[in-house]
Design an enzyme around this catalytic site. Structure first.
Site, short mmCIF file in Angstrom:
data_model
loop_
_atom_site.label_atom_id
_atom_site.label_comp_id
_atom_site.label_asym_id
_atom_site.label_seq_id
_atom_site.Cartn_x
_atom_site.Cartn_y
_atom_site.Cartn_z
N ASP A 210 50.20 11.18 1.26
CA ASP A 210 49.51 12.21 1.16
C ASP A 210 49.04 12.76 0.37
O ASP A 210 48.75 12.18 -1.22
CB ASP A 210 50.82 13.70 1.22
CG ASP A 210 49.99 14.83 1.86
OD1 ASP A 210 50.46 14.90 3.01
OD2 ASP A 210 50.27 15.02 0.67
N ASN A 218 39.09 21.42 0.42
CA ASN A 218 38.56 21.34 1.97
C ASN A 218 37.75 22.74 1.38
O ASN A 218 37.19 23.72 1.47
CB ASN A 218 39.63 21.88 2.82
CG ASN A 218 39.18 20.95 3.86
OD1 ASN A 218 38.53 20.29 3.63
ND2 ASN A 218 40.29 20.54 5.27
N ASP A 227 36.29 16.48 5.13
CA ASP A 227 36.65 14.66 5.98
C ASP A 227 35.96 13.30 5.21
O ASP A 227 36.44 12.46 5.51
CB ASP A 227 35.10 15.36 7.39
CG ASP A 227 35.52 15.82 8.56
OD1 ASP A 227 36.90 15.97 7.93
OD2 ASP A 227 35.47 15.99 9.23
N GLU A 254 45.81 15.43 6.96
CA GLU A 254 45.73 14.58 4.97
C GLU A 254 47.16 13.51 4.50
O GLU A 254 46.74 12.91 4.22
CB GLU A 254 45.48 15.84 3.98
CG GLU A 254 46.79 15.86 3.53
CD GLU A 254 47.20 17.34 4.41
OE1 GLU A 254 47.69 18.51 3.64
OE2 GLU A 254 46.42 18.17 5.64
#
Length: 341
Positions: A210, A218, A227, A254
């Protein structure tokens, strides 16, 4: 020319327009000229001739006639021998041969058919009769050529369809953003490797990875940067796969997963730590993170599959190990045995 159904052909496929083409093999120029005149007003027929029997096969292969008019008496050879050569040649094996003979002899007719001729006429035949025979045999041959061509198109279409289906299956199993396996492929692979491990009594390791504080990343840099970060993490994980059966997958958001068949816990921990260090070494800026860079937390679980255990238990153990890492400060690797269940 006979009609040939194209309704089963692939779209935008056109059959070759074959034309009636006659090759005369006769050493007498007077015969060649007489037959040429018979066909001079027939726009749908191409006429060629050869007087040297030694050039007959070579000329026929080059021309690909739809019918051969074959004299039986030729200098240095005979018509029967030439007919046999046609039938033994892959390209000419099915080209119709009409024998032109000066004799109306039942034995010659019988032998002509025996060596592979399709028809027998006494020269010089009537124009209407000869044209009718030429068109009859040519049209039958053209139908065969078109049928074979249609089958080739269909086989090619089926091959292309099969290849396209394989590509579609591959694409359906890939995550559209990162290009690695998606959740569906992960689930299928884990089940397959579970069964294989149970059969072979071999260890199976699962890593849950993770990205630390990815939501904050983000929010800080935007979704395009997010991305790109996901793609870089996927590339890092993929680079550390050791065997063809190993699988890197995007588990969701993620979170990523590695399926490592025939890998014990020590080997799985080494791979997990290599992945963690590799991502850390990229120094991807992340102002909110403790180190100021993007890091990853990894939970590791290993089991030798057996009837007493399940895939779900393996997933749960790897998941618990991951969350134990997250609770303890992130950017670390932990095996399931170190967690409290």
């Amino acid at each position: 020319m006979p009609e040939f159904s194209t309704r089963f052909l692939p779209p935008d496929t056109a059959l070759t327009e074959f034309k009636v083409s006659v090759l005369l093999v006769d050493d007498q120029l007077i015969i060649a000229e007489a037959i040429r005149r018979m066909m001079s007003d027939q726009q749908d027929i191409e006429f060629h001739y050869v007087t040297d029997a030694e050039l007959a096969v070579e000329t026929a292969v080059r021309m690909q006639p739809t019918v051969i008019l074959q004299d039986l008496v030729l200098p240095g050879t005979d018509g029967f021998a030439l007919i046999k050569q046609y039938r033994e040649h892959e390209v000419l094996a099915h080209v119709p041969v009409i024998v032109l003979s000066a004799r109306d002899d039942p034995k010659l007719k019988a032998y002509s058919f025996a060596v592979g001729a399709n028809d027998y006429v006494v020269k010089l035949p009537d124009k209407l009769e000869l044209l009718a025979r030429i068109r009859y045999h040519s049209n039958a041959h053209i139908s065969r050529l078109q049928r074979d061509q249609a089958f080739r198109f269909l086989r090619e279409s089926q091959k292309n369809l099969a290849e396209a289906n394989i590509e579609l299956q591959k694409l359906a199993a890939l995550d559209g953003l990162t290009g690695i396996a998606n959740r569906r492929r992960f689930d299928e692979t884990l089940q397959i490797e579970w069964q294989r491990g149970q059969r072979d009594k071999a260890p199976l390791s699962l890593l849950f990875c993770d990205i630390d504080l990815f939501k904050s990343y983000n929010d800080q840099f935007g979704h395009l940067a997010g991305d790109l970060c996901l793609k870089k993490v996927a590339a890092v994980l993929t680079e550390h796969l050791k065997c063809p059966a190993d699988l890197a997958a995007r588990y969701g958001g993620e979170e990523f997963a590695l399926v490592l068949p025939e890998t014990d816990v020590e080997g799985a921990m080494l791979i997990a730590e290599a992945c963690r260090r590799h991502l850390e070494s990229l120094q991807i800026e992340h102002p909110v993170a403790a180190l100021g860079i993007v890091t990853v937390s990894i939970g590791v679980a290993t089991v030798v599959p057996s009837p007493q255990s399940t895939v779900e238990q393996l997933i749960n153990r790897a998941d618990q190990a991951l969350y134990a890492v997250k609770r303890s400060g992130r950017n670390s690797v932990l095996k399931a045995e170190d967690t409290t269940t």
